[in-house]
Design a protein around this motif. Structure first.
Motif, short mmCIF file in Angstrom:
data_model
loop_
_atom_site.label_atom_id
_atom_site.label_comp_id
_atom_site.label_asym_id
_atom_site.label_seq_id
_atom_site.Cartn_x
_atom_site.Cartn_y
_atom_site.Cartn_z
N ARG A 126 31.32 182.60 -1.62
CA ARG A 126 32.54 183.43 -1.64
C ARG A 126 32.24 184.84 -1.16
O ARG A 126 33.04 185.46 -0.45
CB ARG A 126 33.12 183.45 -3.06
CG ARG A 126 33.79 182.14 -3.47
CD ARG A 126 34.57 182.30 -4.76
NE ARG A 126 33.69 182.49 -5.90
CZ ARG A 126 33.22 181.50 -6.67
NH1 ARG A 126 33.54 180.23 -6.37
NH2 ARG A 126 32.45 181.75 -7.70
N SER A 127 31.05 185.35 -1.51
CA SER A 127 30.68 186.70 -1.09
C SER A 127 30.48 186.79 0.42
O SER A 127 30.63 187.86 1.01
CB SER A 127 29.39 187.14 -1.79
OG SER A 127 29.57 187.22 -3.19
N CYS A 128 30.14 185.64 1.05
CA CYS A 128 29.88 185.61 2.48
C CYS A 128 31.05 185.04 3.27
O CYS A 128 30.90 184.73 4.47
CB CYS A 128 28.62 184.78 2.77
SG CYS A 128 27.09 185.50 2.17
N PRO A 174 34.72 191.94 4.29
CA PRO A 174 34.32 192.93 5.29
C PRO A 174 32.81 192.88 5.54
O PRO A 174 32.04 192.67 4.60
CB PRO A 174 34.73 194.27 4.66
CG PRO A 174 35.82 193.91 3.70
CD PRO A 174 35.48 192.56 3.17
N PRO A 175 32.38 193.05 6.77
CA PRO A 175 30.95 192.94 7.11
C PRO A 175 30.05 193.79 6.22
O PRO A 175 28.96 193.35 5.83
CB PRO A 175 30.90 193.40 8.57
CG PRO A 175 32.24 193.03 9.11
CD PRO A 175 33.20 193.27 7.98
N ALA A 176 30.46 195.00 5.91
CA ALA A 176 29.62 195.89 5.11
C ALA A 176 29.42 195.39 3.70
O ALA A 176 28.47 195.79 3.01
CB ALA A 176 30.21 197.30 5.08
N ASP A 177 30.32 194.51 3.24
CA ASP A 177 30.23 193.98 1.88
C ASP A 177 29.74 192.53 1.86
O ASP A 177 29.65 191.93 0.80
CB ASP A 177 31.61 194.05 1.21
CG ASP A 177 32.14 195.47 1.09
OD1 ASP A 177 31.32 196.37 0.84
OD2 ASP A 177 33.36 195.67 1.28
N ASN A 178 29.43 191.99 3.02
CA ASN A 178 29.06 190.59 3.14
C ASN A 178 27.53 190.48 3.14
O ASN A 178 26.87 190.92 4.09
CB ASN A 178 29.64 190.03 4.45
CG ASN A 178 29.46 188.54 4.58
OD1 ASN A 178 28.38 188.02 4.38
ND2 ASN A 178 30.54 187.85 4.95
#
Length: 371
Positions: free
Chosen positions: A34-36, A41-45
């Motif tokens: 789920r996180s990926c 957003p890329p910065a949070d992935n």
């Protein structure tokens, strides 16, 4: 590198057979999924962030991904080694994974390293923590990944799969194929076919034999090491070809056991500490389907030492004239031929039937060659 449905099923079944809580493992893994997800957003992935680090640094020359893991999850490095090398090592590009290389003082490393420390919470090694901290204080690039417990290892499988795909995109290669693995297979088939017809492998011409060790080289590599005519002189000339940004790989077609591994680890440490190059150790023929792709398809920055031996015990391949020992010998010779055809810097040393004694002699010769 594809984590397909069949691989997931095998992964689940193996863990179930081992008596692990599969539900707990999958629940933890789903958190990383789920996180990926594509909408994150890329910065949070986590996968995108790691992949971007790998790709950008790899493209700028920090392509020796040195894996450091807590003892409880140390075997993760063997899987990660295959993922990175087989997925990115092609068309002259690669992330070179460095697994199971003992940690040294900061001074033995060059600036082509990216250290990744996978620390298992509650089971970390204090000595390893301090060694990693010393490397970080010395200014080397370090990525820290905190693994909450062993059941979170599935998260890392997922994170690294996505990260490798992202890194491949940055490096400009397709991470989903392995075009150079088949080359060694083709050579092996040619050699085993020849054995079927004649009852022996095609003859080879050795450079010389010394202390029970026999040295082989192709014409180009023989010319490159010059007029050296002893084992120490040949090794010294071979190692002298290492340059900044290179790595050295020991390709050992010997039984993987503690005595052999310890001797080979000693040899790689000698090389690393003296030449300040990253070192890889692969047991053949296993590595052909992991780091072998990067060695042949990646950049020409590897200096290789292939080690072979005679098998004291051998088994016939059913319905064939050749034995499993013949197949192993054909795999080693086939891989050597492909490395030579790709203009790789490679020598082969045959240890004979007594591997421990051969490795002891080789270690002494390496020490003298590096003096």
């Amino acid at each position: 590198m594809r984590l397909c449905f069949i691989e997931v099923e095998v992964f689940v079944r193996i863990n179930w057979a081992m008596g692990l809580d599969v539900g707990r493992l999958l629940t933890a893994t789903q958190q990383m999924m789920r996180s990926c997800a594509a909408g994150v957003p890329p910065a949070d992935n986590p996968g995108v962030v790691l992949g971007t680090i790998l790709g950008v640094l790899g493209k700028s020359g920090r392509d020796k991904v040195t894996i450091v893991a807590s003892p409880g999850i140390a075997d993760f490095g063997a899987w990660l080694e295959q993922l990175l090398a087989e997925s990115t090592g092609k068309h002259g590009a690669a992330l070179i994974p460095v697994d199971d290389e003992p940690l040294g003082a900061p001074g033995v490393y060059a600036q082509d390293r990216l250290f990744v420390y996978m620390r298992l919470a509650g089971e970390a090694d204090a000595g390893q923590d301090e060694a990693v901290a010393e490397i970080e204080r010395a200014g080397y690039t370090l990525v820290r990944i905190a693994v909450t417990d062993r059941y979170h290892i599935g998260q890392e499988f997922f994170r690294w799969e996505l990260a490798t795909a992202v890194a491949g995109s940055i490096l400009g290669i397709n991470p989903f194929d392995q075009p150079d693995v088949e080359a060694s297979k083709d050579k092996t088939r040619e050699l085993t076919t020849a054995y079927e017809l004649s009852g022996r492998l095609p003859p080879e011409t050795a450079l010389f034999e010394e202390q029970g060790l026999t040295l082989f080289a192709d014409e180009k590599n023989l010319k490159a090491i010059g007029k050296a005519n002893t084992l120490v002189e040949c090794l010294a000339a071979h190692f002298e070809r290492m340059r900044e940004g290179d790595y050295c790989a020991l390709l050992a077609y010997v039984e993987r056991n503690k005595r052999h591994r310890d001797a080979l680890q000693d040899i790689r440490i000698l090389i690393r500490d003296r030449k300040r190059v990253a070192t890889c150790l692969g047991f053949g023929p296993r590595f052909l389907h992991s780091t072998g792709q990067a060695y042949k398809g990646g950049p020409n920055t590897g200096v290789f030492l292939q080690l072979t031996c005679d098998d004291l015990a051998d088994i016939q391949v059913p319905d064939q004239k050749y034995t499993f020992g013949v197949v192993k010998a054909a795999q080693a010779r086939g891989d050597f031929e492909v490395l030579a055809e790709r203009d790789r810097r490679v020598l082969r040393i045959h240890l004979g039937p007594h591997v421990v004694a051969g490795l002891t002699s080789l270690k002494d010769a390496v020490r003298q060659a590096l003096a």
